[in-house]
Design a protein around this motif. Structure first.
Motif, PDB file in Angstrom:
ATOM      1  N   PRO A 151       0.507  -1.052   0.115  1.00  0.00           N
ATOM      2  CA  PRO A 151      -0.351   0.193  -0.003  1.00  0.00           C
ATOM      3  C   PRO A 151       0.781   1.303   0.168  1.00  0.00           C
ATOM      4  CG  PRO A 151       0.292  -0.647   2.202  1.00  0.00           C
ATOM      5  CD  PRO A 151       0.995  -1.956   1.269  1.00  0.00           C
ATOM      6  N   VAL A 152      -0.005   2.091  -0.770  1.00  0.00           N
ATOM      7  CA  VAL A 152       0.988   3.617  -0.895  1.00  0.00           C
ATOM      8  C   VAL A 152       0.425   4.656   0.120  1.00  0.00           C
ATOM      9  CG1 VAL A 152       1.381   6.339  -1.659  1.00  0.00           C
ATOM     10  CG2 VAL A 152       1.039   3.950  -2.966  1.00  0.00           C
ATOM     11  N   THR A 153       1.789   4.949   0.802  1.00  0.00           N
ATOM     12  CA  THR A 153       1.662   5.446   2.934  1.00  0.00           C
ATOM     13  C   THR A 153       1.763   7.223   2.395  1.00  0.00           C
ATOM     14  OG1 THR A 153       3.685   4.791   3.201  1.00  0.00           O
ATOM     15  CG2 THR A 153       2.123   3.372   3.880  1.00  0.00           C
ATOM     16  N   VAL A 154       2.580   7.340   1.688  1.00  0.00           N
ATOM     17  CA  VAL A 154       2.905   8.660   1.083  1.00  0.00           C
ATOM     18  C   VAL A 154       2.563   9.335  -0.378  1.00  0.00           C
ATOM     19  CG1 VAL A 154       3.985  10.495   1.351  1.00  0.00           C
ATOM     20  CG2 VAL A 154       3.767   8.944   3.858  1.00  0.00           C
ATOM     21  N   ASN A 155       1.681   9.714  -0.547  1.00  0.00           N
ATOM     22  CA  ASN A 155       1.715  10.188  -2.229  1.00  0.00           C
ATOM     23  C   ASN A 155       1.844  11.412  -2.177  1.00  0.00           C
ATOM     24  OD1 ASN A 155       1.392  10.493  -4.870  1.00  0.00           O
ATOM     25  ND2 ASN A 155      -0.589   9.616  -4.929  1.00  0.00           N
ATOM     26  N   ARG A 156       3.168  12.457  -1.988  1.00  0.00           N
ATOM     27  CA  ARG A 156       3.516  13.882  -2.457  1.00  0.00           C
ATOM     28  C   ARG A 156       3.860  14.188  -4.253  1.00  0.00           C
ATOM     29  NH1 ARG A 156       6.246  14.293   2.130  1.00  0.00           N
ATOM     30  NH2 ARG A 156       8.004  14.556   0.743  1.00  0.00           N
ATOM     31  N   LYS A 157       3.119  15.337  -4.280  1.00  0.00           N
ATOM     32  CA  LYS A 157       3.535  15.604  -5.756  1.00  0.00           C
ATOM     33  C   LYS A 157       5.070  16.309  -5.556  1.00  0.00           C
ATOM     34  CE  LYS A 157       2.582  17.975  -9.684  1.00  0.00           C
ATOM     35  NZ  LYS A 157       1.222  18.980 -10.784  1.00  0.00           N
ATOM     36  N   ASN A 163       7.173  18.600  -7.340  1.00  0.00           N
ATOM     37  CA  ASN A 163       6.908  19.856  -8.573  1.00  0.00           C
ATOM     38  C   ASN A 163       5.916  20.529  -8.391  1.00  0.00           C
ATOM     39  OD1 ASN A 163       6.039  17.586  -9.985  1.00  0.00           O
ATOM     40  ND2 ASN A 163       7.062  19.376 -11.946  1.00  0.00           N
ATOM     41  N   LYS A 164       5.575  22.017  -8.830  1.00  0.00           N
ATOM     42  CA  LYS A 164       4.697  22.664  -8.707  1.00  0.00           C
ATOM     43  C   LYS A 164       4.270  22.506 -10.074  1.00  0.00           C
ATOM     44  CE  LYS A 164       5.073  24.537  -4.443  1.00  0.00           C
ATOM     45  NZ  LYS A 164       4.582  23.812  -3.187  1.00  0.00           N
ATOM     46  N   ALA A 165       5.148  23.287 -10.483  1.00  0.00           N
ATOM     47  CA  ALA A 165       5.035  23.322 -12.193  1.00  0.00           C
ATOM     48  C   ALA A 165       5.128  22.043 -13.731  1.00  0.00           C
ATOM     49  CB  ALA A 165       5.249  24.468 -12.837  1.00  0.00           C
ATOM     50  N   GLY A 166       4.506  22.412 -14.773  1.00  0.00           N
ATOM     51  CA  GLY A 166       5.341  21.736 -16.111  1.00  0.00           C
ATOM     52  C   GLY A 166       4.049  20.801 -16.126  1.00  0.00           C
ATOM     53  N   ASP A 167       4.658  20.256 -16.875  1.00  0.00           N
ATOM     54  CA  ASP A 167       3.710  18.786 -17.527  1.00  0.00           C
ATOM     55  C   ASP A 167       4.355  17.550 -17.107  1.00  0.00           C
ATOM     56  OD1 ASP A 167       2.569  21.240 -19.432  1.00  0.00           O
ATOM     57  OD2 ASP A 167       4.096  19.929 -21.129  1.00  0.00           O
ATOM     58  N   ARG A 168       5.102  17.244 -16.248  1.00  0.00           N
ATOM     59  CA  ARG A 168       5.602  16.573 -16.005  1.00  0.00           C
ATOM     60  C   ARG A 168       5.423  16.428 -14.160  1.00  0.00           C
ATOM     61  NH1 ARG A 168      11.803  14.861 -15.601  1.00  0.00           N
ATOM     62  NH2 ARG A 168      10.588  13.302 -15.082  1.00  0.00           N
ATOM     63  N   HIS A 169       4.612  15.083 -13.869  1.00  0.00           N
ATOM     64  CA  HIS A 169       4.544  14.953 -12.649  1.00  0.00           C
ATOM     65  C   HIS A 169       5.003  14.032 -11.820  1.00  0.00           C
ATOM     66  CE1 HIS A 169       0.886  16.705 -13.214  1.00  0.00           C
ATOM     67  NE2 HIS A 169       0.133  15.421 -14.275  1.00  0.00           N
ATOM     68  N   LEU A 170       6.334  14.687 -10.955  1.00  0.00           N
ATOM     69  CA  LEU A 170       7.447  14.055 -10.257  1.00  0.00           C
ATOM     70  C   LEU A 170       7.509  13.511  -8.767  1.00  0.00           C
ATOM     71  CD1 LEU A 170      10.004  13.011 -10.100  1.00  0.00           C
ATOM     72  CD2 LEU A 170      10.684  15.649  -9.795  1.00  0.00           C
ATOM     73  N   MET A 171       6.867  12.833  -8.403  1.00  0.00           N
ATOM     74  CA  MET A 171       6.058  12.341  -7.737  1.00  0.00           C
ATOM     75  C   MET A 171       7.175  11.684  -6.040  1.00  0.00           C
ATOM     76  SD  MET A 171       2.662  12.966  -8.098  1.00  0.00           S
ATOM     77  CE  MET A 171       1.897  13.110  -6.742  1.00  0.00           C
ATOM     78  N   HIS A 172       6.938  12.298  -4.859  1.00  0.00           N
ATOM     79  CA  HIS A 172       7.296  11.362  -3.864  1.00  0.00           C
ATOM     80  C   HIS A 172       6.062   9.688  -3.224  1.00  0.00           C
ATOM     81  CE1 HIS A 172       9.515  10.106  -0.142  1.00  0.00           C
ATOM     82  NE2 HIS A 172       8.691   9.879   0.367  1.00  0.00           N
ATOM     83  N   LEU A 173       6.708   9.009  -3.308  1.00  0.00           N
ATOM     84  CA  LEU A 173       6.229   7.974  -2.786  1.00  0.00           C
ATOM     85  C   LEU A 173       6.448   7.252  -1.697  1.00  0.00           C
ATOM     86  CD1 LEU A 173       4.975   6.135  -6.202  1.00  0.00           C
ATOM     87  CD2 LEU A 173       3.295   8.243  -5.002  1.00  0.00           C
TER      88      LEU A 173
END
Length: 126
Positions: A31-37, A39-49
């Motif tokens: 299970p994912v316990t933390v899911n945080r974006k 970067n704030k801008a741009g087309d890419r979604h860089l996530m911390h899981l």
């Protein structure tokens, strides 16, 4: 149709019965316990899981790879079935006609699946 997969990546019923050793053909469903974006801008979604691997006997070290197999929300899939007037439990088989063969596409193209599994595990509904 003697094999009906319900979204498993490898072994039939592996979603119901989790047992080691875990590898690419028998993945541990963490299970994912933390899911945080990040970067704030741009087309890419860089996530911390952060994943909970408690009880898996998996040893994760920096630099190890993790595969993420996302699924669609069950409520969304159910609403889609209602809108389309589909019986989501009907079992269907698909044929891969384009020759592309990713691991999940091989499973999808060679096994039988309930329609709701295809909508939940093998399509991007958003």
């Amino acid at each position: 149709m003697n094999k009906v997969f319900t979204g498993e990546i490898g072994r039939l019923k592996s979603f119901e019965v989790q047992k080691p050793p875990f590898d690419s053909k028998n993945p541990f469903l963490a299970p994912v316990t933390v899911n945080r974006k990040l970067n704030k801008a741009g087309d890419r979604h860089l996530m911390h899981l952060q994943l909970d691997i408690t009880g898996s006997k998996i040893r994760y070290e920096s630099g190890d790879h993790v595969a993420v197999f996302p699924t669609n929300d069950c409520e969304l899939v159910n609403r889609l079935g209602e809108v389309l007037g589909m019986d989501l439990d009907v079992v269907i088989s698909l044929n891969n006609l384009d020759g592309i063969s990713l691991p999940t596409q091989r499973t999808l193209a060679t096994e039988s699946h309930p329609f709701n599994t295809i909508m939940k595990s093998f399509t991007d509904l958003l």
